[in-house]
Design a protein around this motif. Structure first.
Motif, PDB file in Angstrom:
ATOM      1  N   LYS A 134      -6.140  -0.838 -10.902  1.00 49.97           N
ATOM      2  CA  LYS A 134      -7.000   0.018 -10.078  1.00 49.97           C
ATOM      3  C   LYS A 134      -6.826   0.561  -8.765  1.00 49.97           C
ATOM      4  O   LYS A 134      -7.452   1.304  -8.263  1.00 49.97           O
ATOM      5  CB  LYS A 134      -8.254  -1.122  -9.995  1.00 49.97           C
ATOM      6  CG  LYS A 134      -8.930  -1.263 -11.636  1.00 49.97           C
ATOM      7  CD  LYS A 134     -10.568  -1.026 -11.541  1.00 49.97           C
ATOM      8  CE  LYS A 134     -11.061  -1.443 -12.836  1.00 49.97           C
ATOM      9  NZ  LYS A 134     -11.095  -2.799 -13.270  1.00 49.97           N
ATOM     10  N   GLU A 135      -5.743  -0.233  -8.054  1.00 54.23           N
ATOM     11  CA  GLU A 135      -5.651   0.329  -7.014  1.00 54.23           C
ATOM     12  C   GLU A 135      -4.260   0.772  -6.608  1.00 54.23           C
ATOM     13  O   GLU A 135      -3.940   1.313  -5.323  1.00 54.23           O
ATOM     14  CB  GLU A 135      -5.973  -1.021  -6.035  1.00 54.23           C
ATOM     15  CG  GLU A 135      -7.132  -1.383  -5.990  1.00 54.23           C
ATOM     16  CD  GLU A 135      -7.671  -2.361  -4.995  1.00 54.23           C
ATOM     17  OE1 GLU A 135      -6.759  -2.652  -3.814  1.00 54.23           O
ATOM     18  OE2 GLU A 135      -8.441  -3.237  -5.298  1.00 54.23           O
ATOM     19  N   VAL A 136      -3.338   0.676  -7.566  1.00 51.41           N
ATOM     20  CA  VAL A 136      -1.962   1.513  -7.120  1.00 51.41           C
ATOM     21  C   VAL A 136      -1.973   2.649  -7.512  1.00 51.41           C
ATOM     22  O   VAL A 136      -2.457   3.129  -8.728  1.00 51.41           O
ATOM     23  CB  VAL A 136      -0.843   0.679  -7.887  1.00 51.41           C
ATOM     24  CG1 VAL A 136       0.603   1.405  -7.637  1.00 51.41           C
ATOM     25  CG2 VAL A 136      -0.617  -0.972  -7.405  1.00 51.41           C
ATOM     26  N   GLN A 137      -1.558   3.593  -6.599  1.00 54.30           N
ATOM     27  CA  GLN A 137      -1.731   4.820  -6.688  1.00 54.30           C
ATOM     28  C   GLN A 137      -0.189   5.226  -7.162  1.00 54.30           C
ATOM     29  O   GLN A 137       0.559   5.259  -6.606  1.00 54.30           O
ATOM     30  CB  GLN A 137      -2.093   5.725  -5.324  1.00 54.30           C
ATOM     31  CG  GLN A 137      -3.419   5.694  -5.047  1.00 54.30           C
ATOM     32  CD  GLN A 137      -3.717   6.303  -3.803  1.00 54.30           C
ATOM     33  OE1 GLN A 137      -3.083   6.211  -2.601  1.00 54.30           O
ATOM     34  NE2 GLN A 137      -4.748   7.137  -3.798  1.00 54.30           N
ATOM     35  N   LYS A 153       0.707  -1.210   0.155  1.00 51.80           N
ATOM     36  CA  LYS A 153       0.070   0.125   0.071  1.00 51.80           C
ATOM     37  C   LYS A 153       0.878   1.238   0.135  1.00 51.80           C
ATOM     38  O   LYS A 153       0.757   2.087   0.882  1.00 51.80           O
ATOM     39  CB  LYS A 153      -0.852   0.119   1.156  1.00 51.80           C
ATOM     40  CG  LYS A 153      -2.247  -0.962   0.958  1.00 51.80           C
ATOM     41  CD  LYS A 153      -3.179  -1.047   2.226  1.00 51.80           C
ATOM     42  CE  LYS A 153      -4.076   0.603   1.916  1.00 51.80           C
ATOM     43  NZ  LYS A 153      -5.084   0.497   3.103  1.00 51.80           N
ATOM     44  N   LEU A 154       1.808   1.302  -1.018  1.00 52.13           N
ATOM     45  CA  LEU A 154       2.492   2.560  -1.210  1.00 52.13           C
ATOM     46  C   LEU A 154       2.000   3.388  -2.435  1.00 52.13           C
ATOM     47  O   LEU A 154       1.759   2.826  -3.472  1.00 52.13           O
ATOM     48  CB  LEU A 154       3.975   2.114  -1.277  1.00 52.13           C
ATOM     49  CG  LEU A 154       4.644   1.034  -0.267  1.00 52.13           C
ATOM     50  CD1 LEU A 154       6.200   0.815  -0.654  1.00 52.13           C
ATOM     51  CD2 LEU A 154       4.740   1.856   1.092  1.00 52.13           C
ATOM     52  N   VAL A 155       2.029   4.603  -2.188  1.00 48.40           N
ATOM     53  CA  VAL A 155       1.991   5.614  -3.377  1.00 48.40           C
ATOM     54  C   VAL A 155       3.237   5.500  -4.188  1.00 48.40           C
ATOM     55  O   VAL A 155       4.468   5.451  -3.459  1.00 48.40           O
ATOM     56  CB  VAL A 155       1.840   7.008  -3.031  1.00 48.40           C
ATOM     57  CG1 VAL A 155       1.740   7.987  -4.246  1.00 48.40           C
ATOM     58  CG2 VAL A 155       0.597   7.165  -2.184  1.00 48.40           C
ATOM     59  N   ASN A 184      -5.352   6.437 -10.120  1.00 56.83           N
ATOM     60  CA  ASN A 184      -6.005   6.032  -9.084  1.00 56.83           C
ATOM     61  C   ASN A 184      -5.952   6.752  -7.822  1.00 56.83           C
ATOM     62  O   ASN A 184      -6.018   6.565  -6.540  1.00 56.83           O
ATOM     63  CB  ASN A 184      -5.368   4.763  -8.667  1.00 56.83           C
ATOM     64  CG  ASN A 184      -5.556   3.694  -9.678  1.00 56.83           C
ATOM     65  OD1 ASN A 184      -6.510   3.706 -10.236  1.00 56.83           O
ATOM     66  ND2 ASN A 184      -4.592   2.608 -10.001  1.00 56.83           N
TER      67      ASN A 184
END
Lengths: 547, 488
Positions: free
Chosen positions: B286-289, B250-252, B315
């Motif tokens: 869809k989920e990796v920023q 969960k890293l940008v 995202n």
């Protein structure tokens, strides 16, 4: 960049030296930044809480995005806290209306949106000063200087000036990063311009050129503010750059109220009172921000008043942040702009007596070159170690844009009598300034004729800030619509007339009073229609809500 | 005095950047004394004589002086396509170069950027949910250079010292400086020099685990591709691993892709993080920023002084984008002439345009010369005693490792200098070549480097490398002999 990189090297080296030997080379996770306790979540005592866009009301309620690393729940709370009303909700509504107007013209009682929300003169038809743009064009494409046809299309002094400027740029490279304070030769021109304005010496090494005045203000806030215990005295009403920047840096805005009844006068007794009040709350006030001529209030400070302010800062040990971006915009014969530096020096105060930062911008004045993002701050009265820190922060962003730098030097050294462009330059400049004065007067008189509206004159700057005495019924209707009463009025005005103004709550105001800010920038031929529409709207608004 | 050094914001003081770094100071002194200094320490091409591309400068000159467009003689000075393009860009503004634009940049230019990204990455392509693959102008913000964009994004991510950002070591010091100014924590991950500065995901995991054990919440990861100062190009497989890692942790991902035009080999072309992410499909796409940064300062443009750049967000929920927009609006707008440079960069002259041939000649000339210079430099370094240098696959820098003999380490210690600073100072004194010691970018313990740009003029390059070799080999011999260090 080289300074940046090498400086970086030096610091890392220092760290390396200090670090004890580490046996496990492959496993040495080095935290280059030192840890400190997490920032407190407490709201700064005087943090401005303006009417806010709906987005910040319900952080994180967007459940579909909760698995993402950055959501409203986990964004820096200081970002959520800051507000900038000049481009806030009303402007978003206006942009939607403008889009809809293209296809749906008959649905509205007006055929265009008139943006009186922001001091952006050229977007409303003000023409740039020809000489400045000639020089910029030549510096943008220097090959023109070698073409004989150029002499047919450009004034001779613009060609001379372009050569002179290019000679001041190392390698004539307008596409290279410059010194982080700006190109030295251009700073020389600016310092000479300040000297000519003030009659006191100015040092090019004190000039830091910036992308507009705002980054300079941010830089000073960054230096001054460590936590919410650090306060900055700001005028109320204020230009929201100050409240937003203070919020972003996690400090406390310490308000001082300008006195509307005396033409937005600045009372030293009020400064003292607010300073003491902040102290009693445990806030260390670090600086005093003064906007002269005032934004949104348009007053021009008297020299006597400025002397008292200088003495106050000296006595209380405050940095004086002088926002002087409207220095060319003075419209009344009984007032004159005096820079704070000139006032301090004429009182006999030198470098050691007062810390003073003066901000100037090419976005205002008669030039109004907002899109160029040029400006500077003149920094005096700081020790060399503090100055080095300012330079360091400036350098992290490498440098400000070169055409903005060139233009900043041009506005401080415009054509002189005898130059080829002098006459046309003077005609353009005076045309713009006298028209602004006329517009200010016309709008002010029209506003003062409205029921329940009083408006101080715009002695300077680009705005009128009328007080609207809203009927209780209107206030109740605003509350029912969950909006501030002045925002309620401004939205109604927009929907009825297409005129975009900014509610006074965006600038803060004495509680219980309501205002809006309206620029004086629409072209002169549009002013009568604006006055008519505004007058008609106000009448019907009052008819609807009169108590 | 109202403002003492002691009372300054600690984060400012901590920010790792000393204005008067030892090497720069010394180089400036020497220059003042009349010595010829070769500044190979700044990625600032025009300062070293690179000429600006003609077409964009013509267009911007016309935008600066729009009254020229009404002059019947304008055609004597400007080609018709430059005139047409200037009119096009002016029509995208509301008041020309002198008016603030939308705080995110001119919508028309952002659209051109979005179209460029789609062309570059091959999206949109037929796919079930292809809409999410579009590059959306609403998610593209123009900035005054890429650095401003990095600062804006990090400002949103960093809440305090408990928030960590993964940064490559060696790194471009913008990252350490900004993280420090914002009061966050830099979490380093090491690039593997023996693998051509490869990025090993196992190292990342270790770095994150260690940071977490110290109570740091790692929030984002920075990649610089092509690398600065290291010059490597990331492979597609590597980018996939990185993106999967960001998804798991969960890293940008902040993709610093400012050198995407600067590629000097054919095996590993530039591939954008966005393209790889979209290729990976759901759930990653869809989920990796992701935020990717670009600039007009690099490439064959090198327009550093314009301060133009953009970032594209992928995202990011609309409400977060709104917050970023709000912060951008406090600075009013990026400078408009640089926005037009950006438009021109993503939408250069096309075949058939009057200026196409000249534009192509100029841009190719610059890139091909840079490619040759990269090779001359790497080969030059590798021919030196105790110097090993990975090839500059991309970007603008060479980052050779200097294997200092114990005698040199001893001498540096006696002189009170870090060994690579000691070496670089000696190099400067002897040859006038001004470099940056590797310690400025971070490096493994006991290993020493220096960074040079590959930007000096091509014709001067052989002489510079000769003079470097002469100095280096003498240096190595001197310290070998004095302290009895024997070379393998």
């Amino acid at each position: 960049m080289r300074r940046f990189v090498i400086g970086q090297a030096k610091n890392l080296i220092d760290q390396t030296r200090r670090r004890p030997p580490q046996p496990h080379h492959h496993n040495n996770l080095r935290l280059l930044s030192l840890l400190r306790p997490p920032a407190s979540d407490t709201t700064p005592v005087s943090s401005p809480r303006l009417f806010s866009s709906s987005s910040s009301d319900m952080p994180g309620s967007d459940s579909s995005t909760s698995s993402l690393p950055v959501t409203l729940d986990s964004i820096n709370p200081k970002v959520l806290k800051c507000e900038y009303a000049v481009r806030g909700e009303i402007v978003s509504i206006a942009q939607r209306l403008q889009d809809d107007l293209k296809t749906n013209k008959d649905a509205y009682p007006f055929d265009e949106i008139i943006y009186c929300n922001i001091g952006n003169p050229q977007s409303l038809g003000q023409q740039p000063i020809t000489f400045f743009r000639e020089v910029l064009a030549l510096c943008s494409h220097t090959a023109l200087l070698d073409e004989s046809a150029t002499h047919g299309l450009f004034s001779s002094d613009s060609i001379d000036r372009a050569w002179k400027i290019l000679d001041q740029i190392p390698g004539k490279a307008t596409g290279a990063y410059s010194h982080s304070q700006g190109i030295k030769g251009l700073r020389d021109a600016i310092a000479a311009g300040i000297e000519a304005r003030d009659g006191f010496p100015a040092d090019p090494n004190d000039i830091f050129m910036t992308d507009g005045a705002s980054p300079g203000v941010h830089m000073m806030m960054q230096l001054l503010i460590s936590s919410e215990k650090d306060g900055i005295l700001c005028p109320i009403p204020q230009y929201p750059l100050y409240s937003a920047s203070i919020a972003l840096h996690g400090g406390s805005l310490v308000p001082y109220y300008l006195d509307e009844a005396s033409g937005w006068g600045l009372e030293i007794s009020e400064l003292k009172k607010q300073l003491e009040d902040a102290k009693s709350k445990g806030i260390t006030v670090r600086a005093l921000a003064v906007i002269n001529p005032g934004n949104p209030t348009g007053q021009v400070l008297s020299e006597e008043n400025q002397r008292d302010i200088v003495d106050f800062c000296k006595k209380e040990g405050l940095v004086l942040l002088a926002d002087e971006v409207y220095q060319e915009n003075v419209y009344v014969p009984d007032k004159k702009f005096h820079s704070f530096k000139k006032v301090a020096r004429s009182m006999g105060y030198g470098e050691k007596d007062i810390s003073l930062v003066s901000f100037q911008s090419i976005s205002k004045g008669y030039y109004g070159e907002c899109g160029k993002r040029g400006g500077y701050m003149e920094v005096t009265g700081f020790t060399s170690d503090v100055r080095e820190q300012i330079y360091k922060v400036a350098s992290v962003n490498l440098c400000s844009n070169i055409s903005g730098q060139i233009l900043a030097s041009l506005v401080m050294s415009p054509p002189k009598p005898g130059d080829d462009s002098y006459d046309s330059y003077i005609a353009e400049k005076e045309g713009i300034l006298s028209s602004l004065a006329t517009r200010a007067k016309t709008l002010e008189e029209a506003l003062n004729k409205l029921e329940g509206v009083t408006c101080n004159r715009a002695e300077g700057a680009m705005y009128l800030f009328p007080c609207i005495n809203l009927p209780q019924k209107a206030i109740a209707a605003a509350e029912a619509a969950k909006t501030a009463p002045d925002a309620f009025y401004c939205k109604r005005l927009l929907n009825a007339t297409g005129i975009v103004v900014v509610p006074g709550s965006g600038f803060r105001q004495v509680p219980g009073t309501w205002h809006f800010r309206c620029t004086i920038l629409p072209q002169e031929d549009k002013i009568p229609a604006i006055v008519n529409r505004l007058t008609e709207f106000h009448k019907s608004f009052m008819n609807e809500f009169r108590d | 005095m109202a403002l003492e050094y002691d009372s300054l914001n600690e984060n400012v003081k901590k920010c790792q950047y000393a204005v008067r770094g030892e090497l720069y100071l010394r180089a400036s002194e020497l220059q003042k004394e009349g010595k010829k200094i070769i500044f190979t320490n700044v990625g600032n091409p025009h300062a070293l004589g690179q000429k600006p591309l003609t077409f964009p400068r013509q267009v911007v000159a016309l935008c600066q002086a729009p009254f020229l467009l009404d002059n019947p003689n304008v055609g004597m000075l400007f080609p018709a396509d430059a005139i047409a393009r200037a009119k096009h860009y002016l029509s995208l503004t509301s008041g020309g170069l002198g008016a603030y634009s939308d705080s995110r940049g001119l919508p028309g230019v952002r659209k051109e950027v979005a179209e460029f990204i789609e062309r570059r990455d091959g999206y949109p392509r037929p796919c079930a949910s292809y809409l999410s693959y579009h590059s959306d102008p609403e998610l593209i913000f123009l900035t005054d250079g890429a650095s401003k964009g990095v600062m804006q994004i990090l400002n949103c991510v960093i809440r305090g010292a408990g928030d960590g950002i993964l940064v490559p070591v060696p790194q471009y010091p913008l990252y350490s400086a900004t993280i420090s100014l914002l009061g966050g924590s830099l979490v380093p991950y090491y690039l593997d020099e023996s693998e051509n500065w490869g990025l090993d995901v196992n190292n990342l995991k270790q770095s994150v685990a260690q940071a977490r054990s110290q109570g740091i919440s790692v929030r984002a990861m920075v990649i610089i591709n092509p690398g600065n100062p290291t010059g490597q190009c990331l492979s597609e497989a590597n980018l996939r691993e990185i993106l999967r890692f960001c998804y798991n942790e969960k890293l940008v991902l902040l993709g610093d892709e400012v050198y995407q035009q600067n590629i000097y080999q054919d095996e590993r072309p530039f591939i954008s993080s966005k393209k790889v992410l979209m290729d990976m499909g759901s759930p990653f796409s869809k989920e990796v920023q992701l935020v990717s940064f670009h600039t007009v300062s690099k490439g064959y443009w090198g327009e550093c002084g314009q301060r133009g750049g953009y970032f594209e967000m992928t995202n990011f929920p609309p409400r977060v984008v709104e917050e970023i927009y709000k912060v951008a609006s406090i600075a009013l707008s990026p400078n408009v002439s640089a926005q037009i440079f950006m438009g021109l960069m993503v939408n250069p002259p096309k075949p058939g345009d009057i200026s196409y041939d000249q534009f192509t000649r100029e841009s190719k000339g610059i890139l091909e010369s840079l490619r040759r210079r990269a090779k001359i430099m790497t080969d030059g370094f590798n021919s030196c005693k105790n110097v090993v240098c990975n090839f500059t696959e991309g970007a603008m820098y060479s980052f050779p490792q200097i294997r200092l003999p114990p005698g040199a380490l001893q001498a540096a210690k006696q002189a009170g200098k870090v060994p690579d600073v000691f070496y670089c100072l000696k190099l400067l004194e002897a040859t006038g070549i001004s470099t940056v010691p590797g310690s400025g970018f971070g490096q493994k313990e006991g290993v020493f480097h220096l960074r040079t740009t590959i930007l000096p003029a091509e014709e001067e390059m052989p002489e510079i490398m000769d003079s470097f070799k002469k100095f280096n080999d003498a240096f190595m011999t001197q310290y070998d002999n004095n302290f009895g260090y024997s070379r393998m």
